[in-house]
Design an enzyme around this catalytic site. Structure first.
Site, mmCIF file in Angstrom:
data_model
loop_
_atom_site.group_PDB
_atom_site.id
_atom_site.type_symbol
_atom_site.label_atom_id
_atom_site.label_comp_id
_atom_site.label_asym_id
_atom_site.label_seq_id
_atom_site.Cartn_x
_atom_site.Cartn_y
_atom_site.Cartn_z
ATOM 1 N N LYS A 52 0.959 -0.805 0.327
ATOM 2 C CA LYS A 52 0.063 0.173 -0.232
ATOM 3 C C LYS A 52 0.813 1.275 -0.540
ATOM 4 O O LYS A 52 0.749 2.436 -0.584
ATOM 5 C CB LYS A 52 -0.994 0.065 1.034
ATOM 6 C CG LYS A 52 -2.348 -1.294 1.335
ATOM 7 C CD LYS A 52 -2.594 -0.894 2.201
ATOM 8 C CE LYS A 52 -4.134 -2.144 1.908
ATOM 9 N NZ LYS A 52 -4.625 -2.611 3.292
ATOM 10 N N GLN A 96 -4.366 -0.886 9.589
ATOM 11 C CA GLN A 96 -5.381 -3.050 9.124
ATOM 12 C C GLN A 96 -5.176 -4.160 10.368
ATOM 13 O O GLN A 96 -4.932 -3.565 11.005
ATOM 14 C CB GLN A 96 -3.077 -3.463 8.599
ATOM 15 C CG GLN A 96 -3.088 -4.363 8.121
ATOM 16 C CD GLN A 96 -3.500 -4.803 6.603
ATOM 17 O OE1 GLN A 96 -3.752 -3.453 5.574
ATOM 18 N NE2 GLN A 96 -3.742 -5.699 5.757
ATOM 19 N N ASP A 119 -10.884 3.025 3.704
ATOM 20 C CA ASP A 119 -12.047 1.294 3.730
ATOM 21 C C ASP A 119 -13.276 1.002 3.465
ATOM 22 O O ASP A 119 -13.566 0.310 3.260
ATOM 23 C CB ASP A 119 -11.485 1.016 5.347
ATOM 24 C CG ASP A 119 -10.172 -0.340 5.302
ATOM 25 O OD1 ASP A 119 -9.668 -0.724 3.861
ATOM 26 O OD2 ASP A 119 -9.284 -0.155 6.195
HETATM 27 N N1 GUN Z 1 -6.666 -7.176 6.251
HETATM 28 C C1 GUN Z 1 -6.674 -7.344 5.061
HETATM 29 N N2 GUN Z 1 -7.891 -6.714 3.631
HETATM 30 C C2 GUN Z 1 -7.783 -5.521 4.128
HETATM 31 C C3 GUN Z 1 -8.296 -4.442 3.763
HETATM 32 O O1 GUN Z 1 -8.717 -3.781 2.838
HETATM 33 N N3 GUN Z 1 -8.281 -3.314 5.080
HETATM 34 C C4 GUN Z 1 -7.599 -3.317 6.632
HETATM 35 N N4 GUN Z 1 -7.818 -2.407 7.234
HETATM 36 N N5 GUN Z 1 -7.205 -4.607 6.695
HETATM 37 C C5 GUN Z 1 -7.718 -5.331 5.784
#
Ligand code: GUN
Length: 295
Positions: A52, A96, A119
């Protein structure tokens, strides 16, 4: 059969996002900023967060990663989020998941300012999506990426039967609600199946558009798919493979070899839905920046 190439679409999208970021930088002297918080050392999460941050920088956005120890208190995390909510240079906040068990994930979701919740997990954003107020909300990145793929490949959805297998808050529920909306890329009759659905095949066989978000390698087999269906595979499953350097390979929730002989279009794994998720996170961050600055 048409291969829906998420890798290529994500590259196109990132180029478009970079051009927008460059234009806004020249116009306003400002750039979008995304802050990602990772708590603990989960190896898969570390890979996701690194990707990311890397992609964020590639397109010219400001990327900040806050790493916290596995024993961080919920109070400390919530206080950090509050600080980011009030920081005008931060347009997107992502914590995350999964989080260590002393931290309540829902409390964290609620703490993030909905206008920075890139998100799309906050109930205000999910609620707006359900009610069809898509212009003012953030849509969860994976469903949003699938919508983008359907749109760019001009997949006809009006009046079609879409079957979503999986009911998670991150994929299944927002996906089903999106397909239900009256948009160019949606406007479907929608069925949601899950682990307690008897005879899942009975439903999947009726799907014009089948979206698999189950988390089980090769779950959807050719006999479960209507000839000519469009099949979207959200799964990312590691299976052992001694012939690869790492000792494993990634496969989806759909048996690709079998289903590709029946479907009219399909996303591969890897290179389908996966690459779209990060691209849509950056699109959401840009959208937040545009809204904040009236652009
Ligand atoms: N863990 C796995 N996929 C995601 C996501 O799209 N966002 C977040 N915050 N955590 C994740």
């Amino acid at each position: 059969m048409l291969i829906i190439d998420g890798k290529k679409v994500s590259l196109d999208l990132k180029e478009e996002l970079k051009a927008s970021v460059d234009r806004y930088r020249a116009q306003t002297g400002k750039v979008p900023g995304l802050t990602v918080i990772i708590v603990g050392q989960d190896p898969a999460s570390q890979v996701y967060v690194r990707n990311k941050a890397k992609t964020c920088k590639e397109i010219g956005m400001v990327s900040t990663v806050i790493e916290m120890a596995a024993d961080t208190s919920e109070e400390h995390l919530l206080k950090t989020i509050k600080g980011l909510n009030n920081d005008p240079a931060v347009h997107g906040i992502l914590v995350q998941q999964p989080l260590p068990k002393q931290i309540d994930e829902f409390a964290v979701t609620l703490a993030i300012d909905p206008s920075k919740d890139v998100d799309g997990f906050h109930p205000e954003n999910l609620g707006r999506l359900v009610m069809g107020h898509l212009d003012k909300c953030f849509v969860s990145c994976t469903p949003y990426g699938i919508l983008e793929l359907l749109g760019r490949y001009n997949i006809e959805t009006r009046g079609k039967h879409c079957v979503v297998v999986g009911r998670s808050n991150i994929v299944g529920k927002p996906m089903a609600n999106l397909m239900l909306q009256k948009l160019k890329e949606t406007n479907c009759t929608v069925t949601i199946c899950h682990s307690a659905t008897p005879n899942i095949a009975e439903y999947t066989q009726q799907a014009d558009i089948l979206i698999a978000a189950i988390g089980k390698a090769g779950f959807i087999t050719a006999d479960m798919v209507k000839p000519g269906a469009v099949v979207i595979d959200v799964g990312i499953n590691r299976i052992e493979d001694a012939s690869t350097k790492s000792g494993y390979r990634l496969v989806g929730d759909v048996d690709y070899a079998g289903v590709s002989a029946v479907a009219s279009a399909m996303t591969p794994v890897p290179g389908g839905v996966g690459p779209m998720t990060i691209a849509m996170l950056l699109k959401n961050t840009l959208q937040s920046f545009q809204r904040t600055n009236g652009l």
